[in-house]
Design an enzyme around this catalytic site. Structure first.
Site, PDB file in Angstrom:
ATOM      1  N   CYS A   1      36.800  19.631  46.777  1.00  0.00           N
ATOM      2  CA  CYS A   1      37.577  18.752  45.659  1.00  0.00           C
ATOM      3  C   CYS A   1      36.362  18.642  44.656  1.00  0.00           C
ATOM      4  O   CYS A   1      35.717  17.539  44.990  1.00  0.00           O
ATOM      5  CB  CYS A   1      38.185  17.552  46.190  1.00  0.00           C
ATOM      6  SG  CYS A   1      38.804  16.588  45.211  1.00  0.00           S
TER       7      CYS A   1
ATOM      8  N   CYS B   1      36.800  14.806  43.194  1.00  0.00           N
ATOM      9  CA  CYS B   1      36.690  13.975  44.774  1.00  0.00           C
ATOM     10  C   CYS B   1      34.856  13.862  44.489  1.00  0.00           C
ATOM     11  O   CYS B   1      34.033  12.805  44.725  1.00  0.00           O
ATOM     12  CB  CYS B   1      36.375  14.795  45.733  1.00  0.00           C
ATOM     13  SG  CYS B   1      38.849  14.774  46.885  1.00  0.00           S
ATOM     14  N   ASP B   2      34.526  14.980  45.150  1.00  0.00           N
ATOM     15  CA  ASP B   2      32.710  14.657  44.787  1.00  0.00           C
ATOM     16  C   ASP B   2      32.038  15.984  42.959  1.00  0.00           C
ATOM     17  O   ASP B   2      31.044  15.572  43.028  1.00  0.00           O
ATOM     18  CB  ASP B   2      32.542  16.168  45.546  1.00  0.00           C
ATOM     19  CG  ASP B   2      33.163  15.747  47.411  1.00  0.00           C
ATOM     20  OD1 ASP B   2      32.764  14.230  47.305  1.00  0.00           O
ATOM     21  OD2 ASP B   2      33.373  16.435  47.694  1.00  0.00           O
TER      22      ASP B   2
HETATM   23  P1  FAD Z   1      46.091  13.839  55.114  1.00  0.00           P
HETATM   24  O1  FAD Z   1      44.917  12.510  55.298  1.00  0.00           O
HETATM   25  O2  FAD Z   1      46.088  15.439  55.338  1.00  0.00           O
HETATM   26  O3  FAD Z   1      46.782  13.302  55.926  1.00  0.00           O
HETATM   27  C1  FAD Z   1      47.951  14.079  56.984  1.00  0.00           C
HETATM   28  C2  FAD Z   1      48.261  13.103  58.256  1.00  0.00           C
HETATM   29  O4  FAD Z   1      48.982  13.777  59.280  1.00  0.00           O
HETATM   30  C3  FAD Z   1      46.379  13.283  58.814  1.00  0.00           C
HETATM   31  O5  FAD Z   1      46.215  12.575  59.722  1.00  0.00           O
HETATM   32  C4  FAD Z   1      46.689  14.386  61.026  1.00  0.00           C
HETATM   33  O6  FAD Z   1      46.334  14.419  61.262  1.00  0.00           O
HETATM   34  C5  FAD Z   1      48.660  14.007  60.404  1.00  0.00           C
HETATM   35  N1  FAD Z   1      48.979  15.335  61.285  1.00  0.00           N
HETATM   36  C6  FAD Z   1      48.936  16.623  60.239  1.00  0.00           C
HETATM   37  N2  FAD Z   1      50.476  17.466  60.774  1.00  0.00           N
HETATM   38  C7  FAD Z   1      51.019  16.660  61.823  1.00  0.00           C
HETATM   39  C8  FAD Z   1      52.150  16.832  63.005  1.00  0.00           C
HETATM   40  N3  FAD Z   1      52.793  17.928  63.180  1.00  0.00           N
HETATM   41  N4  FAD Z   1      52.266  15.610  63.614  1.00  0.00           N
HETATM   42  C9  FAD Z   1      51.572  14.523  63.697  1.00  0.00           C
HETATM   43  N5  FAD Z   1      50.494  14.103  62.472  1.00  0.00           N
HETATM   44  C10 FAD Z   1      50.595  15.551  61.880  1.00  0.00           C
HETATM   45  N6  FAD Z   1      40.807  12.203  48.067  1.00  0.00           N
HETATM   46  C11 FAD Z   1      40.030  11.201  46.519  1.00  0.00           C
HETATM   47  O7  FAD Z   1      41.104  10.287  46.604  1.00  0.00           O
HETATM   48  N7  FAD Z   1      38.715  10.777  46.429  1.00  0.00           N
HETATM   49  C12 FAD Z   1      37.844  11.828  47.376  1.00  0.00           C
HETATM   50  O8  FAD Z   1      36.139  11.267  47.333  1.00  0.00           O
HETATM   51  C13 FAD Z   1      38.132  12.714  48.089  1.00  0.00           C
HETATM   52  N8  FAD Z   1      37.164  13.512  49.380  1.00  0.00           N
HETATM   53  C14 FAD Z   1      37.631  13.928  49.851  1.00  0.00           C
HETATM   54  C15 FAD Z   1      36.609  14.805  50.246  1.00  0.00           C
HETATM   55  C16 FAD Z   1      36.887  15.321  51.248  1.00  0.00           C
HETATM   56  C17 FAD Z   1      36.128  16.560  52.757  1.00  0.00           C
HETATM   57  C18 FAD Z   1      38.425  15.881  52.036  1.00  0.00           C
HETATM   58  C19 FAD Z   1      38.848  16.956  52.624  1.00  0.00           C
HETATM   59  C20 FAD Z   1      39.799  15.582  50.701  1.00  0.00           C
HETATM   60  C21 FAD Z   1      39.173  14.484  49.960  1.00  0.00           C
HETATM   61  N9  FAD Z   1      39.999  13.482  49.216  1.00  0.00           N
HETATM   62  C22 FAD Z   1      39.906  12.709  48.319  1.00  0.00           C
HETATM   63  C23 FAD Z   1      41.283  14.852  49.570  1.00  0.00           C
HETATM   64  C24 FAD Z   1      42.487  12.760  50.263  1.00  0.00           C
HETATM   65  O9  FAD Z   1      41.666  12.707  51.324  1.00  0.00           O
HETATM   66  C25 FAD Z   1      43.348  13.574  50.513  1.00  0.00           C
HETATM   67  O10 FAD Z   1      44.437  13.220  49.265  1.00  0.00           O
HETATM   68  C26 FAD Z   1      44.307  12.937  51.301  1.00  0.00           C
HETATM   69  O11 FAD Z   1      43.741  11.771  52.274  1.00  0.00           O
HETATM   70  C27 FAD Z   1      45.791  13.197  51.450  1.00  0.00           C
HETATM   71  O12 FAD Z   1      46.692  12.069  52.393  1.00  0.00           O
HETATM   72  P2  FAD Z   1      47.412  12.563  52.549  1.00  0.00           P
HETATM   73  O13 FAD Z   1      48.363  11.103  53.279  1.00  0.00           O
HETATM   74  O14 FAD Z   1      48.633  13.541  51.794  1.00  0.00           O
HETATM   75  O15 FAD Z   1      47.128  13.558  54.152  1.00  0.00           O
END
Ligand code: FAD
Length: 314
Positions: free
Chosen positions: A135, A138-139
């Site tokens: 990303c 992000c980084d």
């Molecule tokens: P996710 O965070 O992917 O959450 C989805 C959740 O659903 C997970 O906890 C998973 O376990 C759960 N899940 C999935 N399938 C199932 C299922 N079948 N049953 C039950 N639970 C399930 N964004 C920023 O804004 N700033 C940053 O600095 C940044 N740094 C990042 C660094 C890293 C290493 C990574 C990987 C991502 C980073 N991001 C950052 C991006 C950010 O993390 C994501 O955009 C954000 O977390 C998305 O949120 P979400 O709720 O859509 O999905």
């Protein structure tokens, strides 16, 4: 029956949980297969969420208060993996879990997120979050004034290389072929950017590092020659897997309309093509894949779910 089932406990799901419960829905369960928090808990540092100004704030520490805040307003958290969301002829959603049990829900907000694909080179997992990133938004800032490498040859890789070229002194764009699979205009911009060096017909073999993190990447070329590029940051953009499996029905079709790349189609209210089903965060189409955006989506979806339940069940 649940007023709302929230699938996924990342920033999107947790924010949806906060808004649905605080907004008056009584019986809301967030199904999360692991610990709540989502992908960001893997990040060693977050500094682009407005108001989160603490230095060296890890993704885990940043997310820790979120579940507690939701639970204060009545959100229930069930640690379960959801295997399928379907809908019966009365418009009620059926949440099937991996232990075979089911719950019924009037509305569903799905926020199961996404996962960037890994390239599979040596050291990629070891240094993920310590120099290997997926990303640039992000980084990228952590490498301001430094040199970085970008792996990939599609639109995302090229656009992220252009983004990084504005922050970093030099970007090595490493691609296994001699031509890119991106929009001609983007390719032209990359070629015209003087601080992007194209490293073609080569793949990363190993990312090198020490106790502090990444120090470089060794590239192997098609003619078997190698080159070591000394950089503290390696960005991998070779695609993204959307966690959309919960929407796949018994007959293999999706519950709602999807894009060709497997993201959920939504309108500006996070409504999917199925009434009462909302999608939020990284899994919806054109998601910026940022915590602040996922949280915003979760709030929008929650407000819509409240209206939907009021309209159809009261
Ligand atoms: P996710 O965070 O992917 O959450 C989805 C959740 O659903 C997970 O906890 C998973 O376990 C759960 N899940 C999935 N399938 C199932 C299922 N079948 N049953 C039950 N639970 C399930 N964004 C920023 O804004 N700033 C940053 O600095 C940044 N740094 C990042 C660094 C890293 C290493 C990574 C990987 C991502 C980073 N991001 C950052 C991006 C950010 O993390 C994501 O955009 C954000 O977390 C998305 O949120 P979400 O709720 O859509 O999905």
């Amino acid at each position: 029956m649940l007023d709302c089932a929230i699938i996924g406990g990342g920033p999107a799901g947790l924010t949806a949980g906060l808004y649905t419960t605080r907004g008056g829905l009584d019986n809301v369960v967030m199904f999360e297969k692991g610990m709540p928090g989502g992908q960001i808990t893997m990040s060693s540092e977050i500094e682009n969420y407005p108001g989160a100004t603490a230095h060296n704030l890890s993704g885990m520490d940043f997310m820790t208060p979120w579940p507690e805040q939701c639970q204060r307003f009545g959100l229930k958290h069930e640690m379960s993996e959801v295997t399928r969301i379907s809908r019966n002829e009365d418009g009620i959603f059926i949440i099937l879990k991996s232990d075979g049990s089911t719950d019924l829900a009037k509305s569903v907000i799905v926020g199961t997120g996404s996962a960037p694909k890994r390239a599979g080179f040596i050291g990629e997992d070891k240094y993920f979050g310590r120099g290997v990133s997926t990303c640039a938004t992000c980084d990228g800032f952590f490498y301001k004034g430094k040199e970085v490498a970008v792996i990939g040859g599609g639109d995302t890789a090229l656009e992220e290389a252009l983004y990084l070229a504005k922050i970093c002194t030099k970007v090595y764009l490493i691609h296994r072929r001699d031509a890119f699979r991106a929009a001609p205009n983007t390719i032209a911009r990359v070629k015209a950017t003087t601080n992007i060096e194209l490293v073609l017909n080569g793949s990363p073999e190993e990312v090198l590092g020490d106790a502090m993190g990444v120090t470089g990447v060794r590239v192997v070329f098609q003619d078997s020659s190698t080159r070591q590029i000394d950089v503290p940051g390696v960005f991998v953009f070779i695609g993204n897997n959307v966690n959309n499996q919960v929407l796949i029905q018994e007959d293999g079709t999706f519950l709602c309309d999807m894009t060709e790349s497997g993201e959920v189609k939504v309108d500006l209210s996070m409504k999917t093509s199925v009434s009462g089903l909302f999608a939020a965060g990284d899994m919806r189409e054109s998601a910026p894949k940022q915590v602040v955006c996922a949280a915003g989506d979760g709030a929008v979806a929650a407000l819509q779910a409240i209206s939907y339940v009021d309209e159809h069940f009261h």
